[in-house]
Design a protein around this motif. Structure first.
Motif, mmCIF file in Angstrom:
data_model
loop_
_atom_site.group_PDB
_atom_site.id
_atom_site.type_symbol
_atom_site.label_atom_id
_atom_site.label_comp_id
_atom_site.label_asym_id
_atom_site.label_seq_id
_atom_site.Cartn_x
_atom_site.Cartn_y
_atom_site.Cartn_z
ATOM 1 N N GLU A 154 -80.551 -82.369 42.190
ATOM 2 C CA GLU A 154 -80.333 -84.005 42.265
ATOM 3 C C GLU A 154 -79.039 -84.322 42.760
ATOM 4 O O GLU A 154 -78.860 -85.215 43.707
ATOM 5 C CB GLU A 154 -80.661 -84.617 40.777
ATOM 6 C CG GLU A 154 -82.119 -84.411 40.498
ATOM 7 C CD GLU A 154 -82.470 -85.516 39.574
ATOM 8 O OE1 GLU A 154 -81.694 -86.420 39.168
ATOM 9 O OE2 GLU A 154 -83.654 -85.376 39.070
ATOM 10 N N LEU A 155 -77.964 -83.519 42.243
ATOM 11 C CA LEU A 155 -76.546 -83.914 42.772
ATOM 12 C C LEU A 155 -76.410 -83.655 44.089
ATOM 13 O O LEU A 155 -76.109 -84.463 44.974
ATOM 14 C CB LEU A 155 -75.655 -82.626 42.010
ATOM 15 C CG LEU A 155 -74.207 -83.071 42.351
ATOM 16 C CD1 LEU A 155 -73.900 -84.511 41.753
ATOM 17 C CD2 LEU A 155 -73.331 -82.143 41.724
ATOM 18 N N LEU A 156 -76.969 -82.693 44.611
ATOM 19 C CA LEU A 156 -76.734 -82.290 46.147
ATOM 20 C C LEU A 156 -77.938 -82.806 46.983
ATOM 21 O O LEU A 156 -77.882 -82.652 47.976
ATOM 22 C CB LEU A 156 -76.856 -80.589 46.468
ATOM 23 C CG LEU A 156 -75.930 -80.151 45.758
ATOM 24 C CD1 LEU A 156 -75.789 -78.529 45.866
ATOM 25 C CD2 LEU A 156 -74.382 -80.527 46.174
ATOM 26 N N GLY A 157 -79.171 -83.327 46.317
ATOM 27 C CA GLY A 157 -80.080 -83.705 47.189
ATOM 28 C C GLY A 157 -81.088 -82.568 47.812
ATOM 29 O O GLY A 157 -81.633 -82.873 48.809
ATOM 30 N N VAL A 158 -81.112 -81.539 46.863
ATOM 31 C CA VAL A 158 -82.079 -80.575 47.263
ATOM 32 C C VAL A 158 -83.499 -80.720 46.555
ATOM 33 O O VAL A 158 -83.405 -80.782 45.331
ATOM 34 C CB VAL A 158 -81.306 -79.035 46.960
ATOM 35 C CG1 VAL A 158 -82.459 -78.002 47.177
ATOM 36 C CG2 VAL A 158 -80.271 -78.711 47.769
ATOM 37 N N PRO A 159 -84.305 -80.761 47.312
ATOM 38 C CA PRO A 159 -85.836 -80.732 46.695
ATOM 39 C C PRO A 159 -86.092 -79.863 45.468
ATOM 40 O O PRO A 159 -85.866 -78.615 45.859
ATOM 41 C CB PRO A 159 -86.838 -80.737 47.829
ATOM 42 C CG PRO A 159 -86.090 -81.043 48.954
ATOM 43 C CD PRO A 159 -84.639 -80.517 48.777
ATOM 44 N N TYR A 160 -86.566 -80.325 44.403
ATOM 45 C CA TYR A 160 -86.590 -79.249 42.977
ATOM 46 C C TYR A 160 -87.684 -78.437 43.567
ATOM 47 O O TYR A 160 -87.691 -77.480 42.925
ATOM 48 C CB TYR A 160 -86.815 -80.137 41.961
ATOM 49 C CG TYR A 160 -86.852 -79.432 40.742
ATOM 50 C CD1 TYR A 160 -85.755 -78.729 40.274
ATOM 51 C CD2 TYR A 160 -87.947 -79.352 39.847
ATOM 52 C CE1 TYR A 160 -85.851 -77.901 39.361
ATOM 53 C CE2 TYR A 160 -87.972 -78.733 38.634
ATOM 54 C CZ TYR A 160 -86.789 -77.729 38.459
ATOM 55 O OH TYR A 160 -86.983 -77.154 37.374
ATOM 56 N N ALA A 161 -88.808 -78.939 44.242
ATOM 57 C CA ALA A 161 -89.953 -77.858 44.617
ATOM 58 C C ALA A 161 -89.260 -76.655 45.371
ATOM 59 O O ALA A 161 -90.004 -75.626 45.287
ATOM 60 C CB ALA A 161 -90.702 -78.580 45.667
ATOM 61 N N ASP A 162 -87.901 -76.619 45.797
ATOM 62 C CA ASP A 162 -87.442 -75.541 46.303
ATOM 63 C C ASP A 162 -86.614 -74.635 45.556
ATOM 64 O O ASP A 162 -86.084 -73.652 46.027
ATOM 65 C CB ASP A 162 -86.566 -75.995 47.789
ATOM 66 C CG ASP A 162 -87.298 -76.485 48.857
ATOM 67 O OD1 ASP A 162 -88.562 -76.487 48.917
ATOM 68 O OD2 ASP A 162 -86.650 -77.219 49.690
ATOM 69 N N ARG A 163 -86.494 -74.782 44.436
ATOM 70 C CA ARG A 163 -85.792 -74.281 43.631
ATOM 71 C C ARG A 163 -86.008 -72.667 43.087
ATOM 72 O O ARG A 163 -85.140 -71.723 43.204
ATOM 73 C CB ARG A 163 -85.728 -74.865 42.018
ATOM 74 C CG ARG A 163 -87.207 -74.497 41.323
ATOM 75 C CD ARG A 163 -87.118 -75.581 40.050
ATOM 76 N NE ARG A 163 -88.484 -75.401 39.268
ATOM 77 C CZ ARG A 163 -89.601 -75.554 39.652
ATOM 78 N NH1 ARG A 163 -89.715 -76.199 40.617
ATOM 79 N NH2 ARG A 163 -90.710 -75.472 38.682
ATOM 80 N N ALA A 164 -87.380 -72.454 43.322
ATOM 81 C CA ALA A 164 -87.445 -71.133 43.074
ATOM 82 C C ALA A 164 -87.070 -69.926 44.060
ATOM 83 O O ALA A 164 -86.729 -69.042 43.895
ATOM 84 C CB ALA A 164 -89.358 -70.958 42.823
ATOM 85 N N GLU A 165 -87.296 -70.514 45.143
ATOM 86 C CA GLU A 165 -86.653 -69.493 46.451
ATOM 87 C C GLU A 165 -85.152 -69.739 46.384
ATOM 88 O O GLU A 165 -84.512 -68.760 46.682
ATOM 89 C CB GLU A 165 -87.058 -70.476 47.825
ATOM 90 C CG GLU A 165 -88.535 -70.020 48.153
ATOM 91 C CD GLU A 165 -88.861 -68.524 48.302
ATOM 92 O OE1 GLU A 165 -88.017 -67.730 49.003
ATOM 93 O OE2 GLU A 165 -89.596 -67.787 47.362
ATOM 94 N N PHE A 166 -84.379 -70.743 46.130
ATOM 95 C CA PHE A 166 -83.130 -70.430 46.296
ATOM 96 C C PHE A 166 -82.484 -69.799 44.915
ATOM 97 O O PHE A 166 -81.505 -69.096 44.940
ATOM 98 C CB PHE A 166 -82.340 -71.962 46.186
ATOM 99 C CG PHE A 166 -82.176 -72.820 45.108
ATOM 100 C CD1 PHE A 166 -81.405 -72.421 44.155
ATOM 101 C CD2 PHE A 166 -82.704 -74.193 45.318
ATOM 102 C CE1 PHE A 166 -81.196 -73.252 43.025
ATOM 103 C CE2 PHE A 166 -82.585 -74.868 44.009
ATOM 104 C CZ PHE A 166 -81.875 -74.672 43.082
ATOM 105 N N GLN A 167 -83.224 -69.744 43.812
ATOM 106 C CA GLN A 167 -82.991 -69.127 42.603
ATOM 107 C C GLN A 167 -82.890 -67.801 42.910
ATOM 108 O O GLN A 167 -81.937 -66.794 42.631
ATOM 109 C CB GLN A 167 -83.813 -69.397 41.492
ATOM 110 C CG GLN A 167 -83.204 -70.718 40.967
ATOM 111 C CD GLN A 167 -84.316 -71.316 39.697
ATOM 112 O OE1 GLN A 167 -85.230 -70.468 39.588
ATOM 113 N NE2 GLN A 167 -84.106 -72.391 38.841
ATOM 114 N N ARG A 168 -84.325 -67.475 43.711
ATOM 115 C CA ARG A 168 -84.376 -65.920 43.907
ATOM 116 C C ARG A 168 -83.364 -65.219 44.892
ATOM 117 O O ARG A 168 -82.790 -64.025 44.889
ATOM 118 C CB ARG A 168 -85.693 -65.772 44.729
ATOM 119 C CG ARG A 168 -86.132 -64.097 45.107
ATOM 120 C CD ARG A 168 -87.371 -64.245 45.910
ATOM 121 N NE ARG A 168 -87.299 -65.034 47.061
ATOM 122 C CZ ARG A 168 -86.735 -64.662 48.387
ATOM 123 N NH1 ARG A 168 -85.963 -63.444 48.427
ATOM 124 N NH2 ARG A 168 -86.577 -65.224 49.500
#
Length: 398
Positions: A154-168
């Motif tokens: 939310e702070l950066l404006g990154v869609p939360y739906a993309d979280r799994a990929e950026f975490q990986r």
């Protein structure tokens, strides 16, 4: 020196504690040559005062290795310049000062307090998810990772739906047992993703942090600098806090009297966070510093161009900082620890991390007053081969 397949000295842990050899090195010489997973030898600095001195001294030590060797006239290839742009941890003053000055207003405690109601909502939603998962559940998957991931998204404006990929991808980048090529692929994928996000933000800036930077400082920052800033904030913003939430909960579960204080006494929360940060020191070492000139640290000669690593667990467990430093005690009060670094590279996101911990720990413990490990402590899997220390999973019940 580390043997093949063995973690370097500064990464070795015995459950919560740094390896005894690290303490022996601190007592004996305070600085010694060690190998890194990247095949380099570095001077490992282990004493509290020496660590603070090296981190604070921008005259004798720097983060920009090429500039330290070649001087201000250093020339980077186009690719090197692009990868360095906006990367605060790779820059020295004045470049570092310029970018940090633009970011600092967004990370003051006053600005962070504006986020507090939303962080409370995020924490409560994660606790609902944890409860709905049923017993036993993995605290890392249902609480440790989701809370800081959603906050930084939310702070950066990154869609939360993309979280799994950026975490990986961020996990791959920080896994020091991975190959150089594997880490490079993950880094390139993250940068490509964020470059596309920055392009959209520059075309139509919104109210998140990146949008603010574009609107207010668009003429002062290049697209590559914005990508670099977003990369470090995205990775550091969720990896560190996620591990603190999970590992910190485990530390409290193994000290039930202190857990009860954090759960029941609001005045105990801030001191507990400070002690958890000191005692756990989840970042093994800061970014390697390079000597700009021939110098001396802890009585040892260090030549220009040689690298130094600051052992943050070594410094934070130094008796010079705390009496009986290996004992976990949340009643100690503020300690002046270096878990967030020190000097010009002190973690810019520290106020945000502290707020997430201050909200997260008591909320978790009050929602589940009978919180307990669902497996014997000996079966908890610690991960030391990662740039950020933590646990792979944390099975809990309530």
């Amino acid at each position: 020196m580390a043997q093949p397949g063995q973690l370097p000295l500064y990464m070795r842990r015995e459950r919560f504690d740094p390896t005894a050899e690290l303490g022996e090195s601190r007592r004996a010489e305070g600085i010694r040559l060690v190998d890194t997973p990247f095949g380099e030898s570095v001077h490992l600095v282990t004493r509290y005062e020496d660590v603070r001195m090296v981190l604070a001294d921008t005259t004798r030590f720097g983060n920009d290795r090429a500039a330290a060797l070649a001087g201000p006239a250093v020339e980077y290839t186009e690719e090197e310049a692009r990868m360095r742009a906006g990367q605060l941890l790779a820059l020295d003053p004045p470049d570092h000062t310029r970018i940090r000055r633009l970011l600092t207003p967004e990370f003051t405690m006053r600005r962070m307090r504006r986020l507090e109601p939303r962080i409370v909502e995020i924490v409560d939603a994660a606790l609902d998810d944890l409860e709905n998962a049923g017993r036993p559940a993995d605290l890392v998957a249902h609480f440790g990772l989701p809370v800081p991931s959603l906050v930084i998204c939310e702070l950066l404006g990154v869609p939360y739906a993309d979280r799994a990929e950026f975490q990986r991808r961020s996990d791959q980048m920080l896994d020091l047992s991975a190959t150089d090529q594997q880490r490079k692929v993950a880094e390139d994928e993250i940068r490509l993703y964020l470059a596309e996000l920055i392009a959209r933000t520059m075309a139509a800036p919104n109210d998140d942090l990146l949008g603010m930077l574009v609107r207010e400082h668009g003429t002062e920052l290049t697209a590559d600098e914005l990508v670099g800033i977003a990369t470090i904030l995205l990775i550091a913003g969720h990896e560190t806090t996620a591990n603190m939430l999970s590992l910190g909960t485990l530390a409290l579960l193994t000290h039930p009297e202190q857990l009860a204080m954090v759960r029941d006494d609001p005045a105990a929360v801030e001191p507990a966070i400070d002690e958890l940060l000191r005692w756990l020191s989840i970042v093994h070492a800061g970014v390697a510093r390079v000597a700009k000139t021939d110098t001396e640290v802890a009585g040892r000669s260090v030549k220009a161009g040689e690298l130094l690593l600051m052992s943050l667990p070594g410094a934070n467990r130094d008796p010079a900082l705390r009496e009986d430093p290996d004992r976990f005690d949340i009643t100690r009060g503020v300690s002046g620890h270096v878990a967030f670094g020190h000097g010009v590279h002190h973690c810019i996101g520290a106020p945000l991390a502290r707020m997430e911990l201050r909200i997260g720990f008591p909320a978790l413990l009050r929602r589940f007053p009978k919180l307990a490990l669902a497996v014997p402590f000996e079966e908890v899997g610690f991960r030391s081969n990662h740039a950020i220390f933590g646990v792979n999973s944390l099975p809990i019940t309530w």
